[in-house]
Design an enzyme around this catalytic site. Structure first.
Site, PDB file in Angstrom:
ATOM      1  N   HIS A 109      -3.055  -9.795   1.710  1.00 13.44           N
ATOM      2  CA  HIS A 109      -1.844 -10.367   2.309  1.00 13.44           C
ATOM      3  C   HIS A 109      -1.928 -11.882   2.122  1.00 13.44           C
ATOM      4  CE1 HIS A 109       0.635 -11.704   5.781  1.00 13.44           C
ATOM      5  NE2 HIS A 109       1.180 -10.508   5.772  1.00 13.44           N
ATOM      6  N   ASP A 187     -10.066  -8.406   7.170  1.00 12.16           N
ATOM      7  CA  ASP A 187      -8.717  -8.518   7.714  1.00 12.16           C
ATOM      8  C   ASP A 187      -8.343  -7.130   8.243  1.00 12.16           C
ATOM      9  OD1 ASP A 187      -5.996  -8.350   8.089  1.00 12.16           O
ATOM     10  OD2 ASP A 187      -5.454  -9.440   6.276  1.00 12.16           O
ATOM     11  N   GLN A 190      -4.053  -4.138   9.800  1.00 12.15           N
ATOM     12  CA  GLN A 190      -3.423  -2.806   9.767  1.00 12.15           C
ATOM     13  C   GLN A 190      -4.384  -1.715  10.257  1.00 12.15           C
ATOM     14  OE1 GLN A 190      -0.227  -2.300   8.911  1.00 12.15           O
ATOM     15  NE2 GLN A 190       0.177  -4.406   8.303  1.00 12.15           N
ATOM     16  N   LYS A 213       0.599  -5.592  15.826  1.00 13.98           N
ATOM     17  CA  LYS A 213       0.561  -4.429  14.928  1.00 13.98           C
ATOM     18  C   LYS A 213      -0.183  -3.264  15.584  1.00 13.98           C
ATOM     19  CE  LYS A 213       0.763  -7.367  10.903  1.00 13.98           C
ATOM     20  NZ  LYS A 213       2.162  -7.299  10.463  1.00 13.98           N
ATOM     21  N   CYS A 351       4.617  -9.859   1.659  1.00 16.32           N
ATOM     22  CA  CYS A 351       3.601 -10.928   1.751  1.00 16.32           C
ATOM     23  C   CYS A 351       2.382 -10.581   0.901  1.00 16.32           C
ATOM     24  CB  CYS A 351       3.178 -11.191   3.192  1.00 16.32           C
ATOM     25  SG  CYS A 351       4.522 -11.640   4.268  1.00 16.32           S
TER      26      CYS A 351
HETATM   27  C1  LIG Z   1      -2.963  -7.090   5.964  1.00 13.75           C
HETATM   28  C2  LIG Z   1      -2.350  -8.170   6.824  1.00 13.75           C
HETATM   29  N1  LIG Z   1      -3.026  -9.305   7.019  1.00 13.75           N
HETATM   30  C3  LIG Z   1      -2.547 -10.285   7.800  1.00 13.75           C
HETATM   31  C4  LIG Z   1      -1.323 -10.181   8.419  1.00 13.75           C
HETATM   32  C5  LIG Z   1      -0.851 -11.256   9.352  1.00 13.75           C
HETATM   33  O1  LIG Z   1      -1.026 -10.779  10.671  1.00 13.75           O
HETATM   34  P1  LIG Z   1      -0.442 -11.511  11.950  1.00 13.75           P
HETATM   35  O2  LIG Z   1       1.024 -11.204  11.996  1.00 13.75           O
HETATM   36  O3  LIG Z   1      -1.195 -10.924  13.107  1.00 13.75           O
HETATM   37  O4  LIG Z   1      -0.707 -12.981  11.807  1.00 13.75           O
HETATM   38  C6  LIG Z   1      -0.561  -9.032   8.211  1.00 13.75           C
HETATM   39  C7  LIG Z   1       0.807  -8.910   8.750  1.00 13.75           C
HETATM   40  O5  LIG Z   1       1.658  -8.291   8.129  1.00 13.75           O
HETATM   41  C8  LIG Z   1      -1.105  -7.982   7.417  1.00 13.75           C
HETATM   42  O6  LIG Z   1      -0.438  -6.847   7.229  1.00 13.75           O
END
Ligand SMILES: Cc1ncc(COP(=O)(O)O)c(C=O)c1O
Length: 394
Positions: A109, A187, A190, A213, A351
């Site tokens: 992302h 990360d 998800q 999420k 993204c």
């Molecule tokens: C894989 C991944 N990383 C990072 C993020 C960013 O997360 P946050 O909205 O908690 O900042 C997202 C959000 O879509 C995501 O899906």
């Protein structure tokens, strides 16, 4: 079966399939927000009156709930943030900044790409990217080559791709990375909504989490920091509530986690995060995995029947999100039409532009499910897609 726990579904006739972007909130979480603001609204870790003590207790209880849920060793290893984006930026700028090389995957992302670019890292200049094959599987051999060539790297890898639902084998990735002296951040944006995560089993050094999420309010998240890094990790912002002593000659900081949580925190959000995790425990991953596997397979089977559908990866190693396109159709056009048919999903690059560019596409249609979704939601989607395709192909 679980929709009744989520007020959104009794107020809306939308078929909600955009859980990769954010999840709906159960009543217990919404009630916890009203409770805090109407019954004991006060700041935490400062004043000493009854409501302030209650707010601090509830806030710290959320830390304990999260610690137990992900099987961290200590409460101190859980640091609250605004979400995964802030968690990664925190570790990138205060810890990983000194590493010669950062290794990421092809499926990251933007939150795990742009912070590295901001440090002046680009591919071959402090940043390396693990290849994936043409079905988007992580290339372990290439990863090992990168680790060999860049000993003691900082590895920052997503657990589950938000764009395609692809699951990375974090246990194996961490084991290999550690054998080359690398440090690993995962990360987990998800993750918690779909799969059980266990810090002892993953053995990663940092694990970034997102509240919104995971059925919790927006604007809250956390980063797990393995105990051995708590002392060398520097705060990336400081101020009120992070200090032990201050005079005009200097400041001494508190221990973890407080030295990392500067300023007034998102108190209601953190309390809500704790309630969401309690709710998830009550639903249980056995239920979540059974329902989601079932609905995901049904979704894939029904989609496969549609003319001209293009998938980019295999279903076997996926959870939550499913991405596709239709031959000769612009994904945005599908998005506009099925929005009118009350289907909520995301079209675009999600993204994750680097992988879209690698695939030679601008974006996809992404359906992302949670455990409250059911066959009826899939049927609504399929009917809407059929109608949209008929209109566009006419
Ligand atoms: C894989 C991944 N990383 C990072 C993020 C960013 O997360 P946050 O909205 O908690 O900042 C997202 C959000 O879509 C995501 O899906």
């Amino acid at each position: 079966m679980f929709k009744k726990d989520f007020p959104y579904f009794s107020n809306s006739d939308i078929t909600y399939l955009d859980n990769g972007a954010t999840t709906q909130k159960p009543k217990v979480v919404i009630d916890s927000q009203i409770d805090y603001y109407t019954k004991y609204c006060a700041n935490t870790h400062r004043s000493n009156f009854g409501d302030a003590n209650k707010a601090t207790r509830e806030f710290e209880n959320a830390r304990k709930i999260l610690k137990e849920f992900i099987n961290a060793s200590k409460n101190e290893e859980i640091i609250f943030t605004k979400g995964v984006t802030e968690s990664i930026n925190f570790i990138a700028s205060s810890f990983a900044v000194d590493f010669e090389t950062v290794i990421i995957s092809s499926l990251e992302h933007h939150s795990n790409v742009v912070p590295w670019h901001m440090q002046g890292r680009t591919i071959g200049k402090g940043l390396e990217v693990v290849k994936c094959d043409d079905r988007l599987n992580f290339d372990m051999e290439h990863f090992e080559e990168l680790l060999k060539a860049n000993p003691k790297a900082f590895v920052s890898i997503t657990h589950i791709s938000n764009a395609f639902g692809e699951i990375h084998d974090i246990k194996a990735i961490t084991k290999l990375a550690h054998s080359y002296g690398a440090v690993v951040l995962v990360d987990g944006a998800q993750s918690l909504a779909h799969l059980k995560v266990d810090m002892q089993e993953f053995d990663c050094d940092f694990f970034a989490m997102s509240g919104h999420k995971t059925f919790a309010p927006t604007g809250v998240g956390a980063i797990y920091v393995k105990e051995q890094y708590l002392n060398e990790l520097k705060p990336y912002q400081t101020g009120g509530a992070t200090i032990h002593e201050v005079d005009f000659y200097g400041s001494t900081l508190l221990d973890s986690p407080y030295k990392f949580e500067a300023g007034t925190q998102n108190i209601a959000g953190v309390i809500g995060f704790g309630k969401a995790i309690e709710y998830l425990s009550h639903v249980g991953y056995a239920n979540i995995e059974t329902i989601e596997n079932d609905v995901y397979k049904y979704l894939r089977n029904e989609l496969e029947k549609l003319d001209g559908i293009i998938f980019y990866n295999d279903i076997d190693n996926c959870v939550g999100s499913l991405s596709f396109n239709f031959e000769g159709i612009v994904h945005d056009d599908i998005g506009i039409l099925i929005d009118k048919m009350k289907i909520a999903l995301r079209v675009g690059h999600h993204c994750a532009q680097p992988i879209m560019k690698q695939l030679g596409i601008k974006g996809t249609i992404r359906v992302s499910i949670a455990f409250y979704n059911n066959y009826k939601d899939v049927d609504n989607l399929i009917n809407a897609l059929k109608r949209a395709l008929n209109m566009l192909r006419d």
